[in-house]
Design a protein around this motif. Structure first.
Motif, PDB file in Angstrom:
ATOM      1  N   UNK A   1      48.817  54.019  36.263  1.00  0.00           N
ATOM      2  CA  UNK A   1      49.374  53.838  37.595  1.00  0.00           C
ATOM      3  C   UNK A   1      48.773  52.718  38.412  1.00  0.00           C
ATOM      4  N   UNK A   2      47.856  51.952  37.855  1.00  0.00           N
ATOM      5  CA  UNK A   2      47.262  50.837  38.589  1.00  0.00           C
ATOM      6  C   UNK A   2      48.264  49.699  38.715  1.00  0.00           C
ATOM      7  N   UNK A   3      48.156  48.938  39.784  1.00  0.00           N
ATOM      8  CA  UNK A   3      49.014  47.766  39.958  1.00  0.00           C
ATOM      9  C   UNK A   3      48.477  46.614  39.117  1.00  0.00           C
ATOM     10  N   UNK A   4      49.254  45.536  39.047  1.00  0.00           N
ATOM     11  CA  UNK A   4      48.825  44.374  38.285  1.00  0.00           C
ATOM     12  C   UNK A   4      47.527  43.789  38.838  1.00  0.00           C
ATOM     13  N   UNK A   5      47.491  43.647  40.170  1.00  0.00           N
ATOM     14  CA  UNK A   5      46.305  43.050  40.788  1.00  0.00           C
ATOM     15  C   UNK A   5      45.081  43.940  40.570  1.00  0.00           C
ATOM     16  N   UNK A   6      45.240  45.229  40.725  1.00  0.00           N
ATOM     17  CA  UNK A   6      44.126  46.149  40.473  1.00  0.00           C
ATOM     18  C   UNK A   6      43.661  46.064  39.028  1.00  0.00           C
ATOM     19  N   UNK A   7      44.595  45.936  38.111  1.00  0.00           N
ATOM     20  CA  UNK A   7      44.236  45.817  36.699  1.00  0.00           C
ATOM     21  C   UNK A   7      43.475  44.537  36.426  1.00  0.00           C
ATOM     22  N   UNK A   8      43.929  43.433  37.015  1.00  0.00           N
ATOM     23  CA  UNK A   8      43.261  42.147  36.782  1.00  0.00           C
ATOM     24  C   UNK A   8      41.811  42.174  37.252  1.00  0.00           C
ATOM     25  N   UNK A   9      41.585  42.711  38.464  1.00  0.00           N
ATOM     26  CA  UNK A   9      40.251  42.595  39.068  1.00  0.00           C
ATOM     27  C   UNK A   9      39.347  43.794  38.766  1.00  0.00           C
ATOM     28  N   UNK A  10      39.907  44.920  38.349  1.00  0.00           N
ATOM     29  CA  UNK A  10      39.081  46.088  38.056  1.00  0.00           C
ATOM     30  C   UNK A  10      38.937  46.357  36.554  1.00  0.00           C
TER      31      UNK A  10
ATOM     32  N   UNK B   1      40.299  43.589  33.793  1.00  0.00           N
ATOM     33  CA  UNK B   1      40.198  42.338  33.031  1.00  0.00           C
ATOM     34  C   UNK B   1      38.944  41.546  33.383  1.00  0.00           C
ATOM     35  N   UNK B   2      38.705  41.373  34.677  1.00  0.00           N
ATOM     36  CA  UNK B   2      37.538  40.582  35.094  1.00  0.00           C
ATOM     37  C   UNK B   2      36.229  41.231  34.657  1.00  0.00           C
ATOM     38  N   UNK B   3      36.021  42.547  34.870  1.00  0.00           N
ATOM     39  CA  UNK B   3      34.780  43.149  34.350  1.00  0.00           C
ATOM     40  C   UNK B   3      34.654  43.053  32.837  1.00  0.00           C
ATOM     41  N   UNK B   4      35.778  43.180  32.114  1.00  0.00           N
ATOM     42  CA  UNK B   4      35.711  43.082  30.662  1.00  0.00           C
ATOM     43  C   UNK B   4      35.338  41.678  30.198  1.00  0.00           C
ATOM     44  N   UNK B   5      35.704  40.667  30.995  1.00  0.00           N
ATOM     45  CA  UNK B   5      35.406  39.271  30.647  1.00  0.00           C
ATOM     46  C   UNK B   5      34.170  38.759  31.371  1.00  0.00           C
ATOM     47  N   UNK B   6      33.351  39.682  31.885  1.00  0.00           N
ATOM     48  CA  UNK B   6      32.219  39.274  32.721  1.00  0.00           C
ATOM     49  C   UNK B   6      31.266  38.319  32.025  1.00  0.00           C
ATOM     50  N   UNK B   7      30.993  38.554  30.770  1.00  0.00           N
ATOM     51  CA  UNK B   7      30.038  37.710  30.063  1.00  0.00           C
ATOM     52  C   UNK B   7      30.535  36.267  29.975  1.00  0.00           C
ATOM     53  N   UNK B   8      31.811  36.092  29.626  1.00  0.00           N
ATOM     54  CA  UNK B   8      32.358  34.743  29.546  1.00  0.00           C
ATOM     55  C   UNK B   8      32.451  34.076  30.898  1.00  0.00           C
ATOM     56  N   UNK B   9      32.839  34.835  31.919  1.00  0.00           N
ATOM     57  CA  UNK B   9      32.903  34.282  33.272  1.00  0.00           C
ATOM     58  C   UNK B   9      31.515  33.857  33.739  1.00  0.00           C
ATOM     59  N   UNK B  10      30.507  34.666  33.414  1.00  0.00           N
ATOM     60  CA  UNK B  10      29.130  34.320  33.767  1.00  0.00           C
ATOM     61  C   UNK B  10      28.707  33.019  33.102  1.00  0.00           C
ATOM     62  N   UNK B  11      29.117  32.820  31.852  1.00  0.00           N
ATOM     63  CA  UNK B  11      28.786  31.570  31.166  1.00  0.00           C
ATOM     64  C   UNK B  11      29.386  30.379  31.890  1.00  0.00           C
ATOM     65  N   UNK B  12      30.629  30.506  32.360  1.00  0.00           N
ATOM     66  CA  UNK B  12      31.244  29.427  33.112  1.00  0.00           C
ATOM     67  C   UNK B  12      30.529  29.156  34.419  1.00  0.00           C
ATOM     68  N   UNK B  13      30.111  30.211  35.103  1.00  0.00           N
ATOM     69  CA  UNK B  13      29.382  30.040  36.358  1.00  0.00           C
ATOM     70  C   UNK B  13      28.042  29.353  36.118  1.00  0.00           C
ATOM     71  N   UNK B  14      27.362  29.749  35.045  1.00  0.00           N
ATOM     72  CA  UNK B  14      26.076  29.120  34.716  1.00  0.00           C
ATOM     73  C   UNK B  14      26.272  27.632  34.425  1.00  0.00           C
ATOM     74  N   UNK B  15      27.306  27.288  33.674  1.00  0.00           N
ATOM     75  CA  UNK B  15      27.587  25.877  33.396  1.00  0.00           C
ATOM     76  C   UNK B  15      27.879  25.103  34.673  1.00  0.00           C
ATOM     77  N   UNK B  16      28.663  25.708  35.549  1.00  0.00           N
ATOM     78  CA  UNK B  16      28.988  25.035  36.795  1.00  0.00           C
ATOM     79  C   UNK B  16      27.777  24.817  37.677  1.00  0.00           C
TER      80      UNK B  16
END
Length: 299
Positions: free
Chosen positions: A193-202, A204-219
């Motif tokens: 029952x979650x919306x698309x936006x809730x799914x993306x940020x609650x 997808x983003x936590x599941x991809x946290x490690x990769x996102x962190x790598x991008x932030x570190x590079x930046x």
């Protein structure tokens, strides 16, 4: 009875695998060796000036006058300028980069995604001096006119330029990480029952946290180590960064603008600045990896 073991000849595939494993091992050793060599060289080159000047006077001195009759080698203004500039660029660039990555990965259509990703790839290939030139010709006059200042070459201009420069690293790596999230995660969230936006940020983003962190570190690594673009928009005066509109000097620009004519203790002090910058970058990378990639690994 003969108990001697008979070794069978290796097949070509086994030999190839052994050779490739050895090559990969050499590449890994080469990377580690380069880091060690750089570390040793920076320590050897930077420590003598710190010993002569004094660690406290060097790190916490507020006056830099390396060519004066009575020279002073305090780099606290440079350290604070680098910290504030990197922090400001991170505050601006990370949210924009993350939101852009989520949009490209989850919401954008194929044509829009292709167009934006192409633009981001082109942005990542633009040389630093071009960013500096555009900042000097467009951003600096705009800042001066908008805020009624005599000169727009200041800390604020450097922050904006750095924020733009770190976007490609954050966006491209984050998009790759988000695309790698198993679709079952999102399907399960939507089924509950979650919306698309809730799914993306609650989900997808936590599941991809490690990769996102790598991008932030590079930046952030690029923001800390940038010299040419910052040199062209920050003003290059050794002032304490008490205001966003003051002309400042970063650690990188302090080295770049004086190394060509430096000699004696002045040159050694510049190597000491490089050592401080090296330690600073290593510390930031370790901290970000622990904070962003650590935490709840078992969940």
């Amino acid at each position: 009875m003969n108990n001697k073991k008979i070794s069978l000849p290796r097949t070509p595939a086994a030999w190839l695998e052994a050779v490739m494993n050895f090559i990969f091992f050499l590449c890994g050793i080469l990377a580690v060796g380069c880091v060690l060599l750089i570390s040793v060289y920076m320590v050897i080159s930077g420590v003598p000036a710190i010993q002569e000047i004094g660690l406290f006077r060097f790190l916490f001195g507020t006056r830099w006058a390396s060519t004066a009759a009575d020279p002073a080698y305090g780099i606290l203004p440079f350290i604070l300028s680098s910290v504030y500039g990197t922090l400001g660029a991170t505050v601006i660039g990370v949210p924009i980069g993350l939101l852009t990555a989520v949009f490209l990965s989850k919401a954008a259509g194929p044509k829009v995604r292709t167009a934006v990703m192409t633009a981001i790839e082109l942005l990542s290939g633009i040389p630093s001096v071009v960013f500096g030139l555009l900042g000097m010709q467009v951003l600096v006059p705009a800042v001066a006119k908008t805020f009624g200042k005599a000169s727009g070459a200041c800390l604020l201009s450097a922050i904006v330029v750095l924020a733009v420069m770190i976007l490609p690293s954050i966006v491209s790596v984050s998009v790759t990480a988000l695309n790698a999230v198993p679709p079952e995660y999102e399907q399960g969230s939507l089924a509950l029952g979650a919306t698309d936006v809730e799914t993306w940020f609650k989900v997808s983003v936590p599941a991809a946290r490690s990769g996102i962190a790598a991008g932030i570190v590079l930046g952030i690594g690029r923001a800390i180590g940038e010299a040419m673009a910052v040199m062209m928009v920050a003003g290059n005066s050794p002032n304490m960064p008490d205001s966003l509109f003051l002309s400042v000097t970063f650690l990188t620009t302090a080295i770049a603008k004086e190394m060509s004519y430096a000699s004696g203790l002045q040159k050694q002090a510049l190597f000491s600045i490089a050592l401080v910058l090296f330690v600073f970058i290593m510390g930031i990378n370790i901290l970000l990896n622990v904070v962003l990639k650590g935490g709840k690994r078992d969940e």
